[in-house]
Scaffold this motif. Structure first.
Motif, PDB file in Angstrom:
ATOM      1  N   CYS A 231       0.799  -1.220   0.000  1.00  0.00           N
ATOM      2  CA  CYS A 231       0.000   0.000   0.000  1.00  0.00           C
ATOM      3  C   CYS A 231       0.834   1.274   0.000  1.00  0.00           C
ATOM      4  N   ASN A 232       2.113   1.209   0.409  1.00  0.00           N
ATOM      5  CA  ASN A 232       2.911   2.438   0.415  1.00  0.00           C
ATOM      6  C   ASN A 232       3.814   2.567  -0.810  1.00  0.00           C
ATOM      7  N   ALA A 233       3.553   1.751  -1.844  1.00  0.00           N
ATOM      8  CA  ALA A 233       4.276   1.922  -3.109  1.00  0.00           C
ATOM      9  C   ALA A 233       3.697   3.113  -3.871  1.00  0.00           C
ATOM     10  N   MET A 234       4.548   3.757  -4.679  1.00  0.00           N
ATOM     11  CA  MET A 234       4.085   4.898  -5.479  1.00  0.00           C
ATOM     12  C   MET A 234       3.195   4.407  -6.620  1.00  0.00           C
ATOM     13  N   GLU A 235       2.037   5.060  -6.787  1.00  0.00           N
ATOM     14  CA  GLU A 235       1.149   4.711  -7.901  1.00  0.00           C
ATOM     15  C   GLU A 235       1.062   5.846  -8.912  1.00  0.00           C
ATOM     16  N   GLY A 236       1.471   7.048  -8.517  1.00  0.00           N
ATOM     17  CA  GLY A 236       1.422   8.197  -9.422  1.00  0.00           C
ATOM     18  C   GLY A 236       2.648   9.068  -9.230  1.00  0.00           C
ATOM     19  N   MET A 237       3.237   9.526 -10.349  1.00  0.00           N
ATOM     20  CA  MET A 237       4.427  10.386 -10.269  1.00  0.00           C
ATOM     21  C   MET A 237       4.072  11.700 -10.944  1.00  0.00           C
ATOM     22  N   LEU A 238       4.296  12.810 -10.257  1.00  0.00           N
ATOM     23  CA  LEU A 238       3.964  14.132 -10.780  1.00  0.00           C
ATOM     24  C   LEU A 238       5.268  14.889 -10.971  1.00  0.00           C
ATOM     25  N   VAL A 239       5.448  15.467 -12.158  1.00  0.00           N
ATOM     26  CA  VAL A 239       6.735  16.092 -12.471  1.00  0.00           C
ATOM     27  C   VAL A 239       6.499  17.527 -12.914  1.00  0.00           C
ATOM     28  N   HIS A 240       7.196  18.472 -12.288  1.00  0.00           N
ATOM     29  CA  HIS A 240       7.064  19.868 -12.701  1.00  0.00           C
ATOM     30  C   HIS A 240       7.562  20.012 -14.143  1.00  0.00           C
ATOM     31  N   ARG A 241       6.848  20.838 -14.930  1.00  0.00           N
ATOM     32  CA  ARG A 241       7.198  20.918 -16.358  1.00  0.00           C
ATOM     33  C   ARG A 241       8.636  21.364 -16.601  1.00  0.00           C
ATOM     34  N   GLU A 242       9.177  22.180 -15.700  1.00  0.00           N
ATOM     35  CA  GLU A 242      10.561  22.623 -15.906  1.00  0.00           C
ATOM     36  C   GLU A 242      11.564  21.510 -15.635  1.00  0.00           C
TER      37      GLU A 242
ATOM     38  N   ALA B 149       5.913   5.461 -23.303  1.00  0.00           N
ATOM     39  CA  ALA B 149       4.804   5.602 -22.343  1.00  0.00           C
ATOM     40  C   ALA B 149       3.478   5.387 -23.067  1.00  0.00           C
ATOM     41  N   VAL B 150       2.559   4.722 -22.365  1.00  0.00           N
ATOM     42  CA  VAL B 150       1.223   4.478 -22.897  1.00  0.00           C
ATOM     43  C   VAL B 150       0.361   5.683 -22.522  1.00  0.00           C
ATOM     44  N   ALA B 151      -0.555   6.095 -23.378  1.00  0.00           N
ATOM     45  CA  ALA B 151      -1.432   7.223 -23.028  1.00  0.00           C
ATOM     46  C   ALA B 151      -2.356   6.791 -21.887  1.00  0.00           C
ATOM     47  N   ALA B 152      -2.348   7.548 -20.804  1.00  0.00           N
ATOM     48  CA  ALA B 152      -3.196   7.213 -19.654  1.00  0.00           C
ATOM     49  C   ALA B 152      -4.654   7.490 -19.989  1.00  0.00           C
ATOM     50  N   VAL B 153      -5.546   6.676 -19.443  1.00  0.00           N
ATOM     51  CA  VAL B 153      -6.981   6.969 -19.528  1.00  0.00           C
ATOM     52  C   VAL B 153      -7.426   7.496 -18.158  1.00  0.00           C
ATOM     53  N   GLU B 154      -8.613   8.090 -18.107  1.00  0.00           N
ATOM     54  CA  GLU B 154      -9.068   8.737 -16.876  1.00  0.00           C
ATOM     55  C   GLU B 154      -8.956   7.804 -15.664  1.00  0.00           C
ATOM     56  N   GLU B 155      -9.275   6.526 -15.837  1.00  0.00           N
ATOM     57  CA  GLU B 155      -9.259   5.598 -14.689  1.00  0.00           C
ATOM     58  C   GLU B 155      -7.852   5.352 -14.138  1.00  0.00           C
ATOM     59  N   ASP B 156      -6.834   5.709 -14.929  1.00  0.00           N
ATOM     60  CA  ASP B 156      -5.472   5.483 -14.426  1.00  0.00           C
ATOM     61  C   ASP B 156      -5.089   6.489 -13.338  1.00  0.00           C
ATOM     62  N   TRP B 157      -5.735   7.672 -13.351  1.00  0.00           N
ATOM     63  CA  TRP B 157      -5.421   8.669 -12.318  1.00  0.00           C
ATOM     64  C   TRP B 157      -6.088   8.247 -11.018  1.00  0.00           C
TER      65      TRP B 157
END
Lengths: 419, 419
Positions: free
Chosen positions: B259-270, B303-311
């Motif tokens: 449960c504490n594994a990363m499921e989403g990675m957010l990267v600043h555009r810069e 990378a595969v294009a994410a669909v809404e359910e992936d978020w």
């Protein structure tokens, strides 16, 4: 989805959105909202009284009891006490952001707990409109958004008070959704509120046992509550009997209609002969009816023979169950069986029995040589209280500002990964 | 009342009676029970394996999955880890009886909180029989009685482990009702357990989201739970990108099924242009599938294009949702919308943003410059854990021994009455 469900669900979503803003408010802004509300209450007294008058007329028209109408009335005294309460809560320290301790892990990660608001709190209460202000003040000071659902008979009063709160929030630049009063009097609104597990973090019901059981049975949201207060004083053998008389008298008589009043008195058989006649004389003078076990009745002629239902009963009146016991163990067994985990006291001179009573009795407050009436947030030094919990999770006993918060963990790293 | 209801209700009553005894046990006796259980586990290994073999044969016969059979298996390694766990819990400090602070009221009444057991805890879990020992050890060390209800496919294993526990309790003179395993495999037993609000103080479900929702929807008893862990790492602009790679790799790959594994990675555009290609190379090598937003896919061709359910999805696998964001505010809004209040991390060099992320992100653990994998009682320094709570009441984050207790108020008086 019907209208009530839609209205309540929308309030929940708006409260959840506001909660993020409220959690980040500075102490100064929160206090300003409270003090501004106090000012507006004074300025708008006529408007509040007029709204309250509508509720009172309706209640009288329905033939509701004098006690009910009394609780519903926003008299000058009640308004003053709301004003005073707001000022007191503003003066209390803000629990949000406190972090009692940080510690360092072997890998250098610095870890701690930090106190944060719970989020969104739902208050469900009966027809005491002053709860609207008291509860809003405590929830807000602890950084929470709140949805208030008072009794339908107080709806005009509650909406008038909500207006005052909205004016104060707006004046301080805080989102109005931080404090919302459910405008629907239909009881279905309560059920809908109890289903909003994604948007509410806690529900606090305040009122009679029926209301509280209804909330517990229907809620998917955590509930903090107490059903009733069946409090006892055990007068030990060898106790200072003058002290025992003062404590028992205060516990029963000072305010018999509240949850921390004594409902049962247990007397060691070695103390009974010396203690009960004098105690009974005090009670007689104050109009207290004693319902006793056979040994009590043998010593106190005017005591009524208790029936089984009198043991563990919450009289909330000048009535008291009295039992003579053979030992402290018998007293503690009685308390475990008939008590309500609220408040239990022993009067004793014996050190070992005092310590054992403190350790072994399971109640939210256990006292030695003091009145049960002290189970109150203000009396115990927590500042104001939003209620008393007799269930053990999260809070056991009076709930002050700290009990309206929780803690999260934070960790300061410099690149640590797990091996 | 049918048989299942009668059996479960009787277990509840016996647990409640035993809880008073367990609450009063000395630390030495509780530790002796744990160490004795560890010894008996080693001595009775063959008996345990034989019981487990019955469950395994039945599971294979039903065609249950390899992963299921794996979790069900009491291998030597699993038995050793139970033994090790018992010894570790015995070595932890006993929280019961701690009183961090006493204070004196103006009337001389000395007041404090003292830590006490919760009372009776119900554990409801799936087919990992080792939970029977781990949970019993923690509940008992914290002074509680416990009723254990594991998955029906593990019934023979659980009853064999219950026998070991009973032998250890008896050898130490502790009532056997302190630790009970529900012998009924019928699911109705869970429902009956959830109705025992007078005899249980807390229910802890452990397992899939379906089980946990079932418990929450049907329980009148307070529940501590987490539904799922959707954890994120936000890579800030200006971050140390080597550090970010190590942290994100660890958070995703070290143990993807927890449960504490990363499921989403957010990267600043810069940071995206410099960070994503190198990160993607690491992930490619480890077999991680990246599901990206359009900007991610433009930088990382595979990378595969994410669909809404992936978020916001809990993949529990080598799959990762990746989004490029314009600001930390966008990252925090994303986390508020798609996160699960479990664990959130930022990788940054900027002091002000680190502090804001720590303060404003609502999760049971918020980290700066460290892997999400640290959200674990052992890793954070609490000793063992019985689970991780993502609801805020009572416990938010890993639950160790202290979270299996509560506090009551005590007051030392010398005759105080309320004015």
């Amino acid at each position: 989805m019907n209208d009530v469900a839609a209205i309540v669900a929308d309030m929940g979503r708006r409260a959840r959105a506001a909660a993020r803003r409220v959690a980040g408010l500075s102490t100064a802004v929160k206090d300003e909202v409270l003090l501004r509300t106090a000012e507006r209450l004074v300025e708008a007294k006529d408007r509040i009284r007029a709204a309250n008058e509508k509720d009172l007329a309706a209640a009288r028209g329905k033939g509701l009891s004098g006690a009910f109408v009394d609780r519903l009335t926003l008299s000058d005294r009640v308004i003053d006490s709301m004003v005073q309460g707001l000022r007191e809560v503003a003066a209390l320290p803000d629990p949000v952001g406190e972090s009692p301790r940080l510690w360092r892990r072997p890998n250098g990660l610095t870890v701690g707990r930090v106190r944060i608001p719970l989020g969104v709190i739902g208050m469900i209460y009966e027809s005491r409109p002053n709860v609207t202000i008291d509860a809003a003040a405590l929830c807000l000071k602890a950084g929470n958004a709140v949805i208030l659902r008072g009794g339908s008979d107080a709806i005009h009063s509650n909406l008038a008070l909500a207006e005052i709160l909205q004016e104060a929030l707006a004046a301080c630049g805080v989102p109005g959704d931080a404090v919302q009063v459910v405008p629907v009097t239909d009881r279905a609104a309560v059920l809908e509120l109890l289903r909003l597990e994604d948007d509410l973090d806690l529900v606090i019901p305040r009122g009679g046992e029926g209301l509280i059981r209804f909330v517990v049975e229907n809620s998917r949201i955590p509930v903090l509550k107490h059903y009733k207060g069946v409090c006892h004083v055990y007068v030990d053998r060898g106790a200072d009997l003058e002290m025992a008389r003062r404590i028992c008298f205060n516990a029963k008589v000072q305010r018999p209609g509240v949850c921390n009043a004594m409902e049962g008195m247990l007397v060691h058989r070695e103390a009974a002969e010396a203690f009960l006649p004098a105690m009974a004389a005090d009670f007689r003078e104050a109009g207290v009816e004693m319902r006793g076990c056979p040994r009590t009745c043998a010593i106190v002629p005017e005591a009524v023979a208790a029936v089984e239902e009198d043991w563990g009963r919450e009289f909330l009146d000048l009535v008291l169950a009295v039992r003579v016991v053979d030992s402290m163990d018998e007293a503690m067994d009685y308390i475990a069986r008939y008590g309500s985990n609220h408040t239990e006291a022993i009067v004793t001179r014996d050190y070992a029995r005092a310590m054992r009573f403190l350790r072994e009795v399971d109640a939210s407050l256990v006292l030695v040589n003091a009145s049960t009436r002290f189970n109150d947030g203000g009396q115990l030094g927590l500042g104001a209280e939003i209620g008393i919990s007799t269930s053990k999770l999260h809070a056991y006993g009076p709930m002050g500002l700290e009990e309206l918060t929780t803690t999260k963990f934070i960790a300061f790293g410099d690149g640590q990964v797990r091996q």
